[in-house]
Write a protein that holds these residues in place. Structure first.
Motif, PDB file in Angstrom:
ATOM      1  N   LEU A 413       0.836  -1.196   0.000  1.00  0.00           N
ATOM      2  CA  LEU A 413       0.000   0.000   0.000  1.00  0.00           C
ATOM      3  C   LEU A 413       0.876   1.252   0.000  1.00  0.00           C
ATOM      4  N   PHE A 414       1.878   1.257   0.819  1.00  0.00           N
ATOM      5  CA  PHE A 414       2.727   2.434   0.948  1.00  0.00           C
ATOM      6  C   PHE A 414       3.782   2.529  -0.159  1.00  0.00           C
ATOM      7  N   SER A 415       4.389   1.411  -0.515  1.00  0.00           N
ATOM      8  CA  SER A 415       5.621   1.507  -1.284  1.00  0.00           C
ATOM      9  C   SER A 415       5.684   0.674  -2.551  1.00  0.00           C
ATOM     10  N   ASN A 416       4.565   0.177  -3.021  1.00  0.00           N
ATOM     11  CA  ASN A 416       4.587  -0.594  -4.263  1.00  0.00           C
ATOM     12  C   ASN A 416       5.049   0.321  -5.398  1.00  0.00           C
ATOM     13  N   ASN A 417       6.175  -0.009  -6.017  1.00  0.00           N
ATOM     14  CA  ASN A 417       6.798   0.912  -6.966  1.00  0.00           C
ATOM     15  C   ASN A 417       6.657   0.411  -8.395  1.00  0.00           C
ATOM     16  N   THR A 418       6.317   1.330  -9.289  1.00  0.00           N
ATOM     17  CA  THR A 418       6.287   1.052 -10.724  1.00  0.00           C
ATOM     18  C   THR A 418       6.871   2.265 -11.432  1.00  0.00           C
ATOM     19  N   GLU A 419       7.401   2.048 -12.631  1.00  0.00           N
ATOM     20  CA  GLU A 419       7.982   3.142 -13.398  1.00  0.00           C
ATOM     21  C   GLU A 419       6.910   4.093 -13.909  1.00  0.00           C
ATOM     22  N   ASP A 420       5.729   3.549 -14.221  1.00  0.00           N
ATOM     23  CA  ASP A 420       4.627   4.363 -14.740  1.00  0.00           C
ATOM     24  C   ASP A 420       3.954   5.114 -13.598  1.00  0.00           C
ATOM     25  N   LYS A 421       4.042   6.441 -13.634  1.00  0.00           N
ATOM     26  CA  LYS A 421       3.473   7.241 -12.548  1.00  0.00           C
ATOM     27  C   LYS A 421       1.946   7.221 -12.552  1.00  0.00           C
ATOM     28  N   ASN A 422       1.346   6.766 -13.632  1.00  0.00           N
ATOM     29  CA  ASN A 422      -0.117   6.688 -13.696  1.00  0.00           C
ATOM     30  C   ASN A 422      -0.639   5.298 -13.359  1.00  0.00           C
ATOM     31  N   ASP A 423       0.273   4.377 -13.079  1.00  0.00           N
ATOM     32  CA  ASP A 423      -0.131   3.013 -12.739  1.00  0.00           C
ATOM     33  C   ASP A 423      -0.899   3.018 -11.426  1.00  0.00           C
TER      34      ASP A 423
END
Length: 513
Positions: A413-423
């Motif tokens: 919830l806090f830190s799931n990271n993806t390159e796409d800022k709109n993901d």
């Protein structure tokens, strides 16, 4: 340069009159200086907010993106004076049984007896060559090249070389022996003995060379150790591995620290045949404290920005000029400027939109692939007091329950990271970071940084323009003041001539009577 003539002939207080005239002429300059001060206050206000955001961006976001922040482990020990342990976030919860049979020790050697003759004095800070007669085997001392040997953790032999000069003291020599960091060489003033110890624990010399000693030297090429320092290889003690039993399996370690999987055990004492139980569990309190600390820092930013948007603007309170400050007490100046600074950033679009974006970051739904998808599910919500500007409040019990039951879900919830800022799976921390960095960029364009020149930001360009206008106007005022003085000086000179002529006429009329 204009010659300034006061009111000697006219009786007029020329200085005071010109000062009043110039006060009227200076009014536009005062307004420009006040405008410049207001711009500088605005710039400083922006930079104060920027600094708060920068501190969070550089000091906290990285930590809040790490899984160990949400899934720290706590290891309890049934015998903390004997065995403790630390575990990383991926360690499995459970109980581990350890029995310590032997601690790892470092090798240590010392002179059999004092190296100083009975009844003699010896100063380790003075040259050895001057004190040979006071040493038991001082005649054996000779400057030259010497060497000794140690073994590393891989069992590889290490050669250490050092040189003794004619004027070296014992302290100098012992420092040279200790220079590589593998051994410590000390002199005990009380007993007059040399102490030589390894800085590494464990049995590293598994060969038969020097009888397996960890610090090797021989009497043939290294008589300094054996004769002058009174050391013997076979007098060495220690240099043993730790031995422990893990769940029935006997293991050894070169040191009193042993990493097994994701857990690092620290041995402090033998357990005398007793088993020590070490229990790994989630450290809910540490995870809660990390999140709470982050929320507190976020709330500080919200409070700072919200204050700029809600404080009253006192437009009648202009920045004080230097002349105005001269007639005021320090406390009066402080109170006045508090009013003058109040609300100078109110209604600024960068701050109001930035605050809105930060709020939105927290309450977007996150596709975590699990049950936890929003911040309200973990006990974090907006303050009910609308005057707080969107500060967050934490339900401690609810957040701890989520950390206890589903730390992985909280982490995503806090830190799931993806390159796409709109993901839609992009975590809250990442979204908040995007929002804060965007606001920081806009603030930097408007107010710059402390290292920025005036040409590099909007307010700076306005300040520079005012600086130019102020400088030009000050030159104009000098010309005006000079003109006034020329005019008054001419008037004084004309009155003086008139007075002189009148005196002459009166003198002539008086003389004819």
């Amino acid at each position: 340069m204009v010659m300034r003539v006061g009111g000697l002939a006219s009786g007029i207080n020329t200085d005071e009159l010109i000062e009043k005239l110039m006060s009227a002429e200076r009014l536009p300059l005062d307004r420009m200086q006040q405008s410049r001060t207001l711009l500088e206050w605005q710039r400083d206000g922006f930079r104060e907010i920027y600094q708060k955001m920068y501190d969070m961006d550089t000091n906290m976001f990285l930590n809040m993106k790490m899984s160990s922040t949400y899934k720290p482990k706590f290891v309890s020990s049934s015998m903390e004076n004997a065995v403790t342990a630390t575990a990383n976030s991926s360690a499995s919860n459970g109980t581990y049984s350890i029995q310590v049979n032997k601690l790892a020790t470092a090798a240590i050697n010392s002179s059999e007896s004092s190296i100083v003759k009975p009844g003699e004095t010896f100063d380790p800070s003075k040259p050895l060559s001057e004190q040979k007669a006071n040493l038991v085997n001082g005649d054996a001392f000779a400057p030259g090249d010497y060497e000794f040997y140690t073994w590393n953790e891989k069992g590889e032999k290490q050669t250490h070389k050092f040189s003794i000069a004619e004027g070296d003291s014992l302290n100098n020599v012992l420092k040279k022996i200790s220079a590589d960091g593998d051994v410590r060489a000390l002199y005990d003033n009380t007993s007059g003995r040399i102490i030589l110890e390894s800085t590494k624990t464990g049995n590293n010399n598994t060969t038969t060379e020097f009888g397996g000693a960890e610090i090797g030297f021989d009497s043939t090429s290294n008589s300094f150790f054996t004769d002058v320092l009174g050391l013997k290889v076979d007098q060495e003690k220690g240099g043993e591995d730790a031995e422990f039993v893990y769940n029935g399996l006997t293991l050894t370690s070169k040191s009193n620290s042993y990493k097994l999987g994701e857990i690092t055990f620290e041995f402090k004492n033998v357990t005398n045949g007793q088993n020590v139980n070490l229990t790994v569990s989630n450290d809910v309190d540490a995870a809660f404290d990390a999140i709470k600390n982050f929320v507190d820092k976020y709330n500080e930013i919200v409070e700072m920005i919200n204050k700029t948007q809600t404080e009253e603007r006192y437009r009648d309170y202009k920045p004080l000029t230097d002349l105005q400050k001269k007639g005021m007490e320090d406390r009066e100046i402080q109170l006045w400027e508090e009013k003058a600074k109040s609300g100078i950033l109110r209604g600024d679009s960068i701050l109001s939109s930035g605050l809105f974006d930060m709020r939105q970051s927290w309450f977007s739904k996150i596709e975590t692939g699990g049950e936890i998808t929003s911040i309200t599910q973990v006990g974090i919500k907006t303050s009910a007091d609308y005057m707080n500007g969107g500060k967050l409040v934490i339900d401690e019990e609810k957040l701890k329950e989520a950390l206890r039951n589903d730390p992985e879900g909280v982490y995503k919830l806090f830190s799931n990271n993806t390159e796409d800022k709109n993901d839609k799976s992009r975590g809250l921390i990442n979204r908040l970071e995007d929002s804060i960095e965007s606001t920081m960029k806009k603030i930097e364009e408007r107010a710059g940084k402390t290292t920025s020149t005036l040409e590099n930001y909007t307010l700076g360009k306005s300040i520079k323009d005012l600086n130019t206008r102020i400088s030009d106007f000050e030159d104009r005022l000098l010309r005006i003041e000079s003109r006034y003085w020329r005019q008054f000086s001419a008037m004084e000179q004309a009155i003086a001539r008139l007075n002189n002529q009148s005196s002459q006429l009166l003198s002539q009329f008086g003389g004819g009577m």
